[in-house]
Design a protein around this motif. Structure first.
Motif, mmCIF file in Angstrom:
data_model
loop_
_atom_site.group_PDB
_atom_site.id
_atom_site.type_symbol
_atom_site.label_atom_id
_atom_site.label_comp_id
_atom_site.label_asym_id
_atom_site.label_seq_id
_atom_site.Cartn_x
_atom_site.Cartn_y
_atom_site.Cartn_z
ATOM 1 N N ASP A 82 -3.035 0.760 -4.562
ATOM 2 C CA ASP A 82 -2.192 -0.459 -4.433
ATOM 3 C C ASP A 82 -0.925 -0.686 -5.426
ATOM 4 O O ASP A 82 -1.063 -0.407 -6.529
ATOM 5 N N ARG A 139 -6.825 1.989 9.173
ATOM 6 C CA ARG A 139 -7.176 3.091 8.380
ATOM 7 C C ARG A 139 -7.775 4.141 8.984
ATOM 8 O O ARG A 139 -8.320 4.987 8.337
ATOM 9 N N ILE A 184 -5.015 5.773 -0.847
ATOM 10 C CA ILE A 184 -4.331 4.357 -0.534
ATOM 11 C C ILE A 184 -4.230 3.944 -1.970
ATOM 12 O O ILE A 184 -5.124 3.810 -2.803
ATOM 13 N N ALA A 195 -7.055 2.159 -3.929
ATOM 14 C CA ALA A 195 -7.499 1.067 -3.346
ATOM 15 C C ALA A 195 -8.374 1.704 -1.938
ATOM 16 O O ALA A 195 -8.524 0.909 -0.820
ATOM 17 N N GLN A 210 0.923 -1.156 0.055
ATOM 18 C CA GLN A 210 -0.006 0.009 -0.107
ATOM 19 C C GLN A 210 0.873 1.199 0.030
ATOM 20 O O GLN A 210 1.810 1.321 0.700
#
Lengths: 390, 128
Positions: free
Chosen positions: A275, A323, A273, A282, A260
């Protein structure tokens, strides 16, 4: 004769005291006091100031790289100044004015070359890390007689430097692995409009340029440079509530934790975020303002975020696993930069308008110490010497 | 004071979802600033002038250089601005330059404040 001997002894003692006891440099760092053109030398074993170095010129947007022995700091000033500072003797070793207007630099993989990214004259100049003698001049001439401002200069494995041409929508690789006086340049054209900054992933594989002129980024896979540049994250900056951007986010602040990447959104109150295998969005985390630096703690568990004007009095801490924002700090007006200690137990941040550095325990998220500094901006610790792209 | 009020509002506007409160604040602000404008048009308080000077060097300076000698954005020295009239510079600051990184500062600054910045850029000497 006897008197002479005494004087000589005195000099010896004085010299010994000046050099003080032997010490390493792995816990040293510098803080930029940009308004006064000064550098502070600091250490993070005991969190103290060690010395002030004057006479570094215009340090707005100054950045610093370190020699691989972590003894010397190379300071890139806005006014084209390149200064080599000895952190042990606490002196300027050499200072040159290498251009009219500059924006940072990089040190080569082998530690022998220092490259500087220039706006005026547009291009990159490469210097010998020991002597600061000019080794190569790479004008960013994209049309006859037209030179682009260069941005996003980084070092890459294979003794290469990679940078972007703001005015020409290009990415160039300068391969220094042969004769460094004759770098081999590879040019990628039409990579996207107005690249304004770039980063290289910590493994040295991907070079990513932020594009001011469009809602995407340009990605170059340095394992496969023959495949060219491709666009990623199309539409990532597009949003109905898009705000004017008062401070472009720094891409060096991209934090990568596992697969990430935590990325400052442009013009939005969000951390994105990404990938890093698919290079797709993501997720996103709403935050207090427009992020400037998004820094991942070295163990990848936390992300610290600071913000652009007018929200630059705030810092938020995100827990990577959930998160979620776990803490909102209000250090004071104009938090400009943050730096983790090498293993991440502490974070230092500069609070420009409060004239101080604040040091936080990243486990308790409490402030543990303050150090005075004159309108501090960048903070750079020597462990950057051993990290690709820093 | 004026800037603070506006800044606050701007942030709320950005989060959205509080449009009613936002509009009421806007009206209140407009009413207040209408009263204030006449007072500040001639001379901004010295403290405010100092804050604006800081803004120019620190925030505009992020792109134009702390000494305004240029960066990603062009130089803003008196020489560089020669021949560019007040209205043009006012509009550039207030509305930004679409298609470039120059943002509109109108949402954050008042008219007299932008006027002050234009004057300061053209004649930096003799200012606080």
């Amino acid at each position: 004769m006897r008197r002479l001997l005494l004087v000589f002894l005195g000099l010896l003692l004085g010299a010994a005291a000046g050099a003080s006891e032997l010490r390493g440099t792995g816990d040293l760092g510098v803080v930029v006091e940009r308004a006064s053109g000064r550098l502070l030398i600091v250490e993070h074993s005991h969190d103290t100031r060690l010395a002030e170095i004057d006479g570094l010129g215009d340090l707005s947007h100054a950045s610093v790289v370190f020699s691989r022995d972590e003894r010397y700091a190379y300071v890139f000033g806005r006014d084209g100044g390149l200064t080599k500072v000895d952190l042990l003797t606490r002196r300027i070793v050499r200072r040159i004015m290498q251009a009219g207007n500059s924006i940072g630099g990089a040190i080569s993989q082998d530690g022998r070359l220092i490259a500087v990214s220039n706006y005026v004259p547009g291009g990159v100049r490469v210097f010998d890390a020991d002597s600061l003698d000019l080794v190569a001049d790479i004008p960013a001439e994209y049309q006859p007689g037209k030179f682009s401002k260069t941005v996003g200069l980084v070092d890459a494995p294979g003794n290469r430097f990679v940078f972007s041409l703001y005015d020409a929508n290009q990415i160039w690789i300068a391969d220094m692995s042969g004769d460094p006086h004759k770098p081999v340049i590879t040019r990628y054209k039409d990579i996207g409009k107005a690249p304004y900054d770039a980063l290289i992933t910590p493994d040295g594989r991907y070079y990513i340029a932020g594009l001011f002129g469009e809602d995407s980024m340009a990605l170059l896979d340095l394992w496969h440079p023959e495949k060219g540049v491709r666009r990623i994250l199309q539409g990532y900056a597009h949003h109905d509530e898009k705000l004017p951007v008062y401070k472009m986010p720094h891409l060096e602040g991209w934090g990568i934790a596992g697969r990430q990447a935590f990325v400052p959104a442009v013009g939005q109150h969000k951390v994105l975020i990404v990938d890093t295998e698919a290079w797709k969005l993501a997720g996103e985390i709403p935050v207090h303002g427009q992020p400037v630096f998004v820094m991942v703690r070295p163990d990848g568990r936390q992300v610290w975020v600071n913000f652009a004007f007018p929200d630059n009095d705030t810092v938020q801490v995100i827990d990577v696993e959930s998160r979620k924002i776990v803490k909102t700090l209000k250090p004071g007006k104009a938090v400009l930069h943050m730096e983790f200690t090498p293993r991440g137990e502490s974070l230092w941040l500069s609070v420009r308008d409060a004239n101080r550095i604040e040091i936080y325990d990243t486990r308790t998220l409490e402030k543990v110490k303050e150090l005075p500094a004159d309108r501090p901006s960048g903070i750079f610790f020597t462990d950057r010497a051993h990290r690709i792209g820093l | 004071m004026t800037l603070k009020a506006r800044t606050h509002m701007h942030v709320h506007g950005a989060h959205g979802g509080r449009r009613g409160a936002c509009v009421r604040r806007l009206l209140l602000f407009a009413a207040l600033s209408g009263l204030m404008l006449s007072a500040v048009a001639d001379a901004l308080p010295l403290q405010r002038q100092a804050a604006l000077r800081d803004l120019v060097h620190e925030d505009c300076g992020a792109c134009h250089g702390m000494r305004l000698t240029g960066g990603l954005g062009p130089a803003l020295t008196p020489q560089a601005l020669q021949g560019k009239d007040h209205d043009f510079l006012y509009a550039t600051i207030s509305e930004g330059r679409p298609g470039t990184p120059m943002p509109p500062w109108g949402p954050l600054l008042t008219r007299p404040e932008i006027d002050w910045i234009v004057d300061y850029l053209k004649h930096p000497e003799g200012r606080p």
